[in-house]
Enzyme design. Structure first.
Site, PDB file in Angstrom:
ATOM      1  NE  ARG A 256      43.236  13.954  40.799  1.00 24.90           N
ATOM      2  CZ  ARG A 256      42.097  14.628  40.804  1.00 24.90           C
ATOM      3  NH1 ARG A 256      42.027  15.829  41.291  1.00 24.90           N
ATOM      4  NH2 ARG A 256      41.004  14.091  40.297  1.00 24.90           N
ATOM      5  CG  HIS A 260      41.320  14.921  45.687  1.00 25.48           C
ATOM      6  ND1 HIS A 260      42.195  15.977  45.735  1.00 25.48           N
ATOM      7  CD2 HIS A 260      40.784  14.811  46.928  1.00 25.48           C
ATOM      8  CE1 HIS A 260      42.175  16.498  46.964  1.00 25.48           C
ATOM      9  NE2 HIS A 260      41.336  15.804  47.700  1.00 25.48           N
ATOM     10  CE1 TYR A 269      37.697  14.662  38.533  1.00 25.38           C
ATOM     11  CE2 TYR A 269      36.299  13.675  40.208  1.00 25.38           C
ATOM     12  CZ  TYR A 269      37.551  13.992  39.736  1.00 25.38           C
ATOM     13  OH  TYR A 269      38.664  13.640  40.454  1.00 25.38           O
TER      14      TYR A 269
END
Lengths: 357, 324
Positions: A256, A260, A269
């Site tokens: 990805r 998100h 992260y």
């Protein structure tokens, strides 16, 4: 012999296009130039829709939106392998799959504008609405695939979910039911490496996600999810098996590349180096390199494709805004039951009095 | 109390968790994205750095998250899992309903489940589909489970601390629309607000309004607007509810309105009306009104304003009740 090995398994993996766009000619599927160009076009269409949607969200014109940037090959390659009679059971990131099944683009925008109209399914299109509760839709796909088997129909079903969903009970149950009932279902797991912030290695100790099929007694296979040809081939083969009552789990390894959803900030992260590394493996540029080298695609054709996508986008945005300005809140009362019960009729009447005051 | 501890609800959650993690090694915070990401609303931001042994990212599986907590609790831990949105607790509902809530009664008290399940809930933040439910009545219908809904930063800290220390399972519902709505001074250090006690936010003579969570502000605004002399009760703990405070108020005022954003049928307002009728029937001067969401799936955000009770709906109900 008190102790022996009673079961062993292996997981195959398919890749046709290398990261630099060169192909393993033995594995390249026999597709017409027009089909190849259409795969490219659909991936570009998905990418541009996502880019525009993110920009619209940033301007406050859309609500939360889940882009599929980086995952176009996994989605387009699998959806292109379907027949019109096959059912599709998406998660919430498969905008292009709806478009490829003929759902108009402005409905994608409506959904992101918080309008139920966006989840409305065109009659007879064999689509289910987006499923936000992660993994829950996999069971619906098993149910549809079992239904097809019960009726003796040839159609298959494909469902989409991500790496995170493979931790849910619903997905385990879906795989197990599919095996037990010979459901005509293909499970397409887009392993995009993250469930929001949770990396794949924290999600499970399993070496592959494909092997989750093994415990259900069904076939599991890995595919390079950034290789549209490999995804097309793997899905075509899996659908064929599924039509014969042999469900398959495909793990499409992808990434990805964006957030998100527009509410997420991946820089919290994951590292910029990691993102740059996956940019090198981008599914669209990889396929474009291949098609150019094959002489199937050139600058002119790309320009044509892009212009058509921009026109479709502009029109979709206009239509979405027009529809947004016409929404009637009363609609929320209309579809709760086939027939509105008296208690709801009274609430609707109360609502109208209040609205008109 | 110093200005230094001026907090919004989201920070009050964080502070309560931080202090309880520090106070008690048996407190375990876990859930989807609660670690490095700090939670999707940032309620757990920084906790994994300060309490690495006690804060854990989890696989994506709500049934697993709640089921695991039952096991942790049975062995002496105080699990404080986060469910990312209340609407995803349905994925773990069987663990809550069949096990967490009745471990004590099934074992005749030899085992218990001191777990606090935190979760954002409710509408009003333009969230995606399946993110805006208010299911407090469903949870309140489960014997053995406590249901807490704060509406202020100070209460959030005090009630969450009490919930974590409570010997029984607690569902702690945090109204998303209030997470960052406003700040107030919150007591520093040890601060416990007992469960099961309502707060009276405003006192008056002619009407009792009962509300909780995201609806308290609108209820107070409506009272302000109508200038009615009213008690406004913030229920805070939905179950077990503080019926004594409610009944005393209704006996005084003779009129009552309940406001909640969940659907009307079998909502908590129905239970309140029943209890008020039991305990204060002869004092009532008007039918008890309910201002609630409608009996439809909570709409996506383009229609959520039409769905959610707002000040004008509450004002209409006030005028009708007072003028009855």
């Amino acid at each position: 012999m008190p102790r022996s090995t009673t079961a062993e398994f292996t997981i195959d993996s398919i890749r046709i296009l290398d990261k630099d766009g060169s192909a393993d000619e033995d594995l390249v599927p026999d597709l017409t130039d027009e089909t190849l160009i259409d795969l490219y076009r659909q991936m570009r269409r998905s990418r541009r829709l996502d880019e525009r949607a993110i920009a619209l969200q940033r301007r406050g014109e859309l609500g939360t939106y889940a882009p599929a940037i980086g995952q176009e090959a996994a989605q387009v390659g699998s959806a292109a392998a379907l027949d019109a009679g096959d059912w599709i059971v998406p998660a919430f990131r498969e905008q292009i799959v709806y478009l490829m099944r003929g759902s108009p683009m402005h409905k994608i925008l409506w959904y992101a504008m918080g309008m139920e109209e966006g989840a409305e399914i065109p009659e007879g299109s064999n689509l289910m609405p987006p499923s936000i509760p992660v993994g829950s839709q996999a069971l619906h796909a098993t149910g549809i695939g079992w239904g097809k088997a019960l009726r003796g129909e040839n159609a298959a079903t494909i469902t989409y979910f991500g790496d995170g969903a493979t931790s849910t009970g619903d997905v385990y149950e879906a795989l197990n039911f599919a095996g037990a009932y010979d459901a005509q279902t293909v499970f397409l797991c887009q392993n995009n490496q993250y469930a929001i912030s949770t990396p794949r290695r924290v999600q499970t100790r399993a070496e592959t996600l494909a092997q989750k099929a093994v415990a259900a007694g069904i076939e599991g296979i890995q595919v390079d999810g950034n290789d549209v040809l490999a995804v097309y081939v793997a899905t075509t083969e899996a659908l064929e098996k599924a039509r014969n009552g042999n469900p398959v789990l495909i793990e499409a390894e992808t990434y990805r590349r964006s957030m998100h959803t527009t509410s997420d900030d991946p820089s919290v992260y994951r590292s910029a180096e990691e993102e740059a590394d996956w940019e090198q493996r981008d599914p669209i540029s990889r396929f474009e390199t291949y098609l150019r080298s094959e002489g199937v695609l050139d600058d002119n054709r790309i320009e044509e494709i892009n212009a058509a996508i921009e026109a479709e986008l502009a029109d979709a945005i206009d239509r979405a805004k027009e529809g947004q300005s016409e929404i009637d809140p009363v609609d929320m009362f209309r579809h709760t039951f086939a027939e509105m019960p008296p208690v709801l009729q009274r609430q609707l009447a109360e609502y109208k009095v209040m609205r008109d005051e | 109390m110093s200005d230094a501890n001026q907090l919004r609800i989201i920070e009050a959650v964080s502070q309560a968790l931080d202090e309880e993690l520090a106070r008690d090694d048996d407190v375990i915070v876990y859930g989807e994205d609660v670690g490095i990401d700090g939670g999707v609303f940032r309620a757990t931001q920084g906790l994994i750095e300060d309490h690495p042994e006690q804060v854990h990212d989890s696989p994506l599986a709500e049934a697993g998250i709640i089921g695991l907590g039952i096991g942790l609790a049975a062995t002496g831990f105080r699990p404080v899992p986060e469910i990312q949105f209340q609407s995803f607790l349905y994925q773990g509902f069987h663990q809550l309903q069949q096990h967490a809530s009745r471990l004590r009664s099934r074992t005749r008290g030899t085992l218990s489940c001191p777990m606090t399940i935190r979760m954002p809930f409710g509408g009003g933040i333009r969230a995606l589909e399946h993110h805006s439910d208010s299911y407090e009545a469903g949870f309140a219908h489960i014997p053995g489970l406590k249901v807490v809904v704060p509406s202020t930063p100070a209460d959030t800290k005090g009630l969450l601390t009490a919930a974590i220390r409570d010997p029984d399972p607690v569902v702690f519902m945090e109204p998303t629309r209030l997470y960052r709505a406003s700040s107030e001074p919150v007591p520093e250090g040890e601060y416990v607000e007992p469960l099961g006690a309502a707060a009276v936010r405003r006192t008056g003579e002619d009407l009792t309004l009962i509300s909780w969570g995201g609806m308290v502000r609108d209820t107070l605004d409506a009272v302000e607007e109508t200038e009615v002399s009213a008690d406004v009760i913030d229920l805070r703990t939905i179950s077990p509810m503080d019926i004594d405070t409610v009944v005393a108020s209704v006996r005084k005022t003779g009129r009552c309105i309940v406001v909640h954003e969940a659907p009307r049928t079998a909502g908590m307002a129905a239970e309140l009306v029943a209890q008020v009728t039991d305990e204060a029937f002869l004092y009532l001067e008007a039918p008890v009104e309910r201002v609630t969401g409608y009996d439809v799936p909570v709409p996506m955000f383009a229609r959520e304003e039409a769905y959610l009770p707002d000040t004008s709906r509450i004002v209409t109900a006030i005028e009708r009740t007072v003028g009855f």
